[in-house]
Structure formats: structure tokens, C-alpha cells
Design an enzyme around this catalytic site. Structure first.
Site, PDB file in Angstrom:
ATOM      1  CB  ILE A 282      -0.949  -0.008   1.219  1.00 33.22           C
ATOM      2  CG1 ILE A 282      -1.967  -1.140   1.087  1.00 33.22           C
ATOM      3  CG2 ILE A 282      -1.669   1.327   1.355  1.00 33.22           C
ATOM      4  CD1 ILE A 282      -2.809  -1.338   2.329  1.00 33.22           C
TER       5      ILE A 282
ATOM      6  CE1 TYR B  49       3.706  -9.714  20.473  1.00 31.03           C
ATOM      7  CE2 TYR B  49       3.922 -11.910  19.544  1.00 31.03           C
ATOM      8  CZ  TYR B  49       3.850 -10.543  19.383  1.00 31.03           C
ATOM      9  OH  TYR B  49       3.920 -10.008  18.124  1.00 31.03           O
TER      10      TYR B  49
END
Length: 335
Positions: free
Chosen positions: A54, A205
Site C-alpha cells: 500500500i 504475547y
């Protein structure tokens, strides 16, 4: 349900654009006619992570529209390939490449010194770079890598370039714009999982959760910065955008009805890279975005974000914690 139908059908929203719109389409009438290097009115846009995907498409389209583009990238080889392709399409494009590692505070400081030494204006800052890490990693500053790169690094970059943005807007009379690339995945985060020190440390995590937390933080950053800029009467806006879920290369390893069916469904849900860059380019250049700040955009239209992302007190708390942390670290590094 209506939103899903609108997305799948590519139905345009109030802006006149929708999920099927491309970056070129949304900027078609925004060509910067003063694209010569001698012009005082040429826009300058700084884009992080413009070496692929992008970011690269955003750089290509902005350059095509006459904007001077500064690519801030870690992978210089890939970024040089992007610049080569831009210049093949737009021979007179002004594109500058500077190295940055957004997970490193020292690298960000070096980058800002190098950029400011160029004495260029800065009209548009696009905080596009981002990573997804399935495993727990830490930056050189000892913070969880996803949060450090996607949020902390862009926070510091924005802070160090903010006065340049404000000064440029004051001198040129052209509104400055900051764009944080976020994601709809920010809505997956609940308040109990959004604790600043835990995110720094990567506690318990999970890669997807860490990515979502960083994207929520990007929206909250935009919300609080919009408030502060308004209080200063600065002619600079800041917004967050969700580019959509973008095709990065779907590979069908096997033939067959099931695989083909899944591919067909996915192709209807995923955007092309050019469609993914559309909302960023729209918010960067569209006159319809003039004066709009602290908002969340998807498919080139304002959209509601999660209740947590809209919480002004949470935005202020996050900004205060981040500001204090960064300045403490920078003072330590200077001694």
C-alpha cells in the site's frame, strides 16, 4: 448487514467513493498543477514503509499527481526499485529516499535530522509502515517489536516533525495533514487487554492481539493529537484510516472445487493494492477532507470506530504515557 452489502457491491458512500475505488480514481481531479521544482506551492508528502504494498502504491499515485514524495524506508533496495518504477511512469516525479527503522528511536532521530536538513516543506505525513510478528521480539530499545514499530515509532516521528508541518501550513496557507494507517482489527481489543506497560513488555504475547493493540493505539493517537492541534489553532489535521484487507498474493496450491470456491469468496472480500491505497490517498488530497480531524475513515468515507477507540480519556492517557516514556528514554540516551 447493510454495510457488508455496500462493501461487497462497492456502493459509493457520501464521498462518492466506495470499497471498489482505486487510489488513482479518488485523486483523479487532485493533480498538483504546480509540480515544477521551482514552485512554492508544490505539496511534499512523507510516507513511511513505502517500499512495498500500500505504501508503494500511495507513493506512486501521489507522485503521479505532482506531489514531491519522500520515502522513509528500512529496505533501501526495495525502495529504490519502487522509485525506479515511479520514474518510469512519471519521468518528472520528485522522489527522495531516506533510511529509517521505526523500531529504533535513534534511527528515527537520525532520519528527522536528515530530513529537516533538506529544508523542504512538509504538507502530508503518512504513517504507513507496519509489521506483524507472530513471535515475541523486542526492539533495540527493549520494547515489544510490533508496538514499537507500529505505534511508538510513528508517535516519535510525528512529534519530531510536527512543528515543520505547522510551519509549512502557516507559510503556505495549505492545510497540513497527518494520516495514521490503522485497521478494523482494532475493534478486537477490549479495555482489559489495553494496558500500556503490558504492551511494552509483550506480556502474554499473541501476535494478532499485539497487532490489533498497535492499530487501536494509532487511532487513539489521532484522536488526542486532533484535540491538541485544535487547541493550538494549528492548520494541521490528523486522521486514521483502515485501508481494507488487501490482496498480497493469494496462491492456490491445489486445484479443485473447494479450493476454487474459497478463492472466489476471498477474491470478493479482499481488495487490490490500488483499492487498499485509495482511502489514504483520498484523505491526503481530497478537498472534502479539508478541516476534518480526529476521524476514522474506511472505503474513503468517515466511519465509526470502536467505543474504546473513541474514548477521549483513554486517548489522553495513552498520549501522556507515551510522551513521558519517549522523553525519558531520549534524555537517558543524551546523557
Amino acid at each position: 448487514m447493510k454495510a457488508t452489502i455496500r462493501y461487497l457491491a462497492g456502493i459509493a458512500g457520501p464521498s462518492g467513493f466506495g470499497s471498489n475505488s482505486t487510489a488513482e480514481q479518488v485523486t483523479l481531479h487532485q493533480h498538483n498543477n504546480s509540480s515544477s521544482s521551482s514552485s512554492n506551492n508544490q505539496l511534499t508528502a512523507l510516507i513511511t514503509g513505502a517500499s512495498s504494498g500500500i505504501g508503494a502504491e500511495t507513493a506512486r499515485v501521489l507522485a503521479k499527481r505532482g506531489v514531491r514524495v519522500v520515502i522513509a524506508a528500512r529496505d533501501l533496495k526495495k525502495a529504490k526499485d519502487v522509485i525506479h518504477n515511479i520514474r518510469k511512469e512519471t519521468p518528472n516525479a520528485q522522489v527522495i529516499l531516506l533510511e529509517i527503522d521505526l523500531s529504533s528511536f535513534a534511527s528515527i532521530q537520525r532520519f528527522c535530522s536528515e530530513f529537516l536538513a533538506l529544508e523542504l516543506p512538509l504538507n502530508i505525513l503518512i504513517n504507513n509502515a507496519g509489521i506483524f510478528s507472530p513471535n515475541l521480539e523486542f526492539s533495540e530499545d527493549k520494547f515489544e517489536m510490533t508496538f514499537a514499530t507500529n505505534y511508538l515509532g510513528h508517535f516519535l516521528l510525528t512529534e519530531m516533525l510536527l512543528e515543520k508541518l505547522i510551519d509549512t501550513a502557516t507559510k503556505t496557507g495549505i492545510e497540513g495533514r497527518i494520516i495514521n494507517i490503522s485497521s478494523v482489527i482494532h475493534s478486537w481489543v477490549n479495555r482489559g487487554c489495553f494496558r500500556f506497560n503490558d504492551m511494552l513488555a509483550g506480556k502474554n504475547y499473541n501476535g494478532t492481539r499485539a497487532y490489533a493493540q498497535s492499530k487501536l493505539a494509532s487511532i487513539l493517537h489521532a484522536k488526542e493529537m486532533a484535540r491538541q492541534l485544535k487547541a493550538r489553532n494549528a492548520r494541521v489535521t490528523i486522521n486514521a484510516v483502515h485501508p481494507g484487507i488487501v490482496k498480497t498474493g493469494i496462491i492456490r496450491a491445489h486445484k479443485g472445487l473447494i479450493t476454487d470456491s474459497l478463492f472466489f469468496i476471498a477474491s470478493k472480500l479482499l481488495k487490490s493494492i490500488s483499492q487498499g491505497a485509495a482511502t489514504t490517498c483520498y484523505v491526503a488530497l481530497s478537498p472534502q477532507a479539508e478541516g476534518v480531524s480526529g476521524k476514522y475513515f474506511t472505503d474513503c468515507n468517515e466511519c465509526n470506530c470502536s467505543s474504546l477507540a473513541s474514548d477521549e480519556s483513554e486517548a489522553r492517557k495513552l498520549w501522556n504515557n507515551t510522551h513521558a516514556l519517549l522523553h525519558k528514554r531520549l534524555r537517558q540516551a543524551a546523557t
